[in-house]
Design a protein around this motif. Sequence first.
Motif, short mmCIF file in Angstrom:
data_model
loop_
_atom_site.label_atom_id
_atom_site.label_comp_id
_atom_site.label_asym_id
_atom_site.label_seq_id
_atom_site.Cartn_x
_atom_site.Cartn_y
_atom_site.Cartn_z
N ALA A 58 0.81 -1.22 0.00
CA ALA A 58 0.00 0.00 0.00
C ALA A 58 0.85 1.27 0.00
CB ALA A 58 -0.95 0.01 1.20
N GLN A 59 2.16 1.12 0.20
CA GLN A 59 3.11 2.23 0.09
C GLN A 59 2.74 3.43 0.96
OE1 GLN A 59 3.49 2.92 -4.16
NE2 GLN A 59 4.70 1.07 -4.43
N HIS A 60 2.55 4.59 0.36
CA HIS A 60 2.29 5.83 1.10
C HIS A 60 0.84 6.29 0.91
CE1 HIS A 60 2.74 7.51 -2.89
NE2 HIS A 60 4.00 7.08 -2.94
N THR A 61 0.47 7.36 1.57
CA THR A 61 -0.92 7.83 1.50
C THR A 61 -1.32 8.26 0.09
OG1 THR A 61 -0.15 10.02 2.25
CG2 THR A 61 -1.09 8.54 3.92
N GLY A 62 -0.36 8.68 -0.71
CA GLY A 62 -0.66 9.05 -2.10
C GLY A 62 -1.14 7.85 -2.90
N THR A 63 -0.46 6.71 -2.71
CA THR A 63 -0.89 5.46 -3.34
C THR A 63 -2.27 5.07 -2.82
OG1 THR A 63 1.40 4.70 -3.57
CG2 THR A 63 -0.32 3.04 -3.72
N GLY A 64 -2.47 5.27 -1.52
CA GLY A 64 -3.76 4.96 -0.92
C GLY A 64 -4.89 5.74 -1.57
N ASP A 88 5.56 7.40 3.84
CA ASP A 88 5.30 8.84 3.83
C ASP A 88 6.47 9.63 4.39
OD1 ASP A 88 2.12 9.38 3.27
OD2 ASP A 88 2.46 7.44 4.20
N LEU A 89 7.10 9.11 5.45
CA LEU A 89 8.18 9.85 6.10
C LEU A 89 9.56 9.51 5.54
CD1 LEU A 89 9.57 7.62 8.20
CD2 LEU A 89 7.58 8.20 9.60
N CYS A 90 9.58 8.78 4.43
CA CYS A 90 10.85 8.36 3.83
C CYS A 90 11.39 9.43 2.88
CB CYS A 90 10.65 7.05 3.07
SG CYS A 90 12.18 6.34 2.44
N TYR A 91 12.70 9.67 2.96
CA TYR A 91 13.40 10.59 2.06
C TYR A 91 14.02 9.77 0.92
CZ TYR A 91 13.14 14.21 5.68
OH TYR A 91 12.70 15.12 6.61
N ARG A 92 13.85 10.27 -0.30
CA ARG A 92 14.41 9.58 -1.46
C ARG A 92 15.13 10.55 -2.39
NH1 ARG A 92 11.91 4.42 -1.27
NH2 ARG A 92 9.95 4.43 -0.09
N HIS A 93 16.14 10.04 -3.06
CA HIS A 93 16.90 10.82 -4.04
C HIS A 93 17.17 9.92 -5.24
CE1 HIS A 93 20.18 13.00 -5.97
NE2 HIS A 93 19.78 14.07 -5.29
N LYS A 106 20.42 13.74 1.37
CA LYS A 106 20.25 14.53 0.15
C LYS A 106 18.85 14.42 -0.44
CE LYS A 106 25.11 13.94 -1.24
NZ LYS A 106 26.02 13.44 -2.31
N GLY A 107 18.05 13.51 0.09
CA GLY A 107 16.75 13.23 -0.49
C GLY A 107 15.64 14.19 -0.08
N THR A 108 14.49 13.99 -0.67
CA THR A 108 13.29 14.78 -0.38
C THR A 108 12.25 13.87 0.26
OG1 THR A 108 13.69 16.17 -2.32
CG2 THR A 108 11.47 16.22 -1.39
N ILE A 109 11.61 14.39 1.29
CA ILE A 109 10.61 13.58 1.99
C ILE A 109 9.41 13.33 1.09
CG2 ILE A 109 9.29 15.47 3.05
CD1 ILE A 109 9.36 13.72 5.66
N THR A 110 8.81 12.14 1.21
CA THR A 110 7.67 11.79 0.36
C THR A 110 6.49 12.70 0.65
OG1 THR A 110 8.42 9.49 0.34
CG2 THR A 110 6.16 9.91 -0.39
N TYR A 111 6.09 12.77 1.92
CA TYR A 111 5.03 13.69 2.33
C TYR A 111 5.38 14.33 3.67
CZ TYR A 111 2.05 11.86 -1.37
OH TYR A 111 1.54 11.52 -2.60
N ASP A 112 5.39 15.67 3.69
CA ASP A 112 5.66 16.36 4.94
C ASP A 112 4.49 16.15 5.90
OD1 ASP A 112 3.59 18.37 4.50
OD2 ASP A 112 4.96 19.31 3.08
N PRO A 113 4.67 16.46 7.18
CA PRO A 113 3.61 16.19 8.17
C PRO A 113 2.25 16.79 7.83
CG PRO A 113 5.66 16.70 9.28
CD PRO A 113 5.91 16.94 7.82
N ILE A 161 0.29 12.66 14.66
CA ILE A 161 -0.62 13.24 13.67
C ILE A 161 -1.72 12.25 13.33
CG2 ILE A 161 -0.81 13.94 11.24
CD1 ILE A 161 2.06 15.13 11.57
N ALA A 162 -1.32 11.01 13.03
CA ALA A 162 -2.30 9.99 12.65
C ALA A 162 -3.30 9.73 13.76
CB ALA A 162 -1.56 8.70 12.29
N LYS A 163 -2.82 9.63 14.99
CA LYS A 163 -3.72 9.36 16.11
C LYS A 163 -4.72 10.50 16.32
CE LYS A 163 -0.37 8.09 19.02
NZ LYS A 163 0.28 7.61 20.27
N ALA A 164 -4.27 11.72 16.10
CA ALA A 164 -5.18 12.86 16.23
C ALA A 164 -6.28 12.81 15.17
CB ALA A 164 -4.39 14.17 16.11
#
Length: 219
Positions: A58-64, A88-93, A106-113, A161-164
């Motif tokens: 299911a990967q990240h929330t974007g895939t969801g 979601d919290l993974c940085y990739r380059h 050096k990477g960019t986070i998939t989705y910020d908080p 964040i998720a729990k809230a």
Amino acid sequence: MNNKFYLITALCIFLCLGYKPKEPKILIIGDSISIGYFSKVKEEMANKAIVMHNPGNAQHTGTGLEKIKDWIGKEDWDIIQFNWGLWDLCYRHPDADAYGNRDKIKGTITYDPQTYRQNLEELVSILKASTSAKLIFVTTTYVPVNEAGRFTEDVPKYNAIAKAVMKKNGVIINDIYKKSIAIHHKNGVGDNDVHYNKEGYKELGELIVPVLNKTLKKL
């Protein structure tokens, strides 16, 4: 007298035809961690419910957001358990050597908080509109310090964040994060990998089953 006769006759017919009460259906949506403990959960729930997992990771929330309606499909789910966070919290380059191009330097986070929160809100809204199933959110598991694309300290932030979001929307929360730390130290693949060995996934499954059972009893 006649009514009683007809009732007994109908019951006999059902029994002779092999009638069985409807089995509850549970859908688990999640990443490789949920795939890892899925077989344990399915085995433990075998006599109580039909347990299925979304196809693949299911990967990240974007895939969801792209696939959630397809995963739900036309099934009459009784429980849907879901989780997003590790991707979601993974940085990739694109030039990173680590598997999946992970690079927290050096990477960019998939989705910020903030985006993670917005995506979860939308996903919960879709789930509520698309199904009458009881919803359970499972928190993100431990990230070891030497993981190439993720920061250990980000997990509690994203879980908060998720729990809230879940609390606001009346979604059941199965908070396995703290227990996952001890499980990973004992049965994780290594201090640079978020995954677990067979025993580790078994232990994680043992954190999932009780909440599913408790929820089933309340249906």
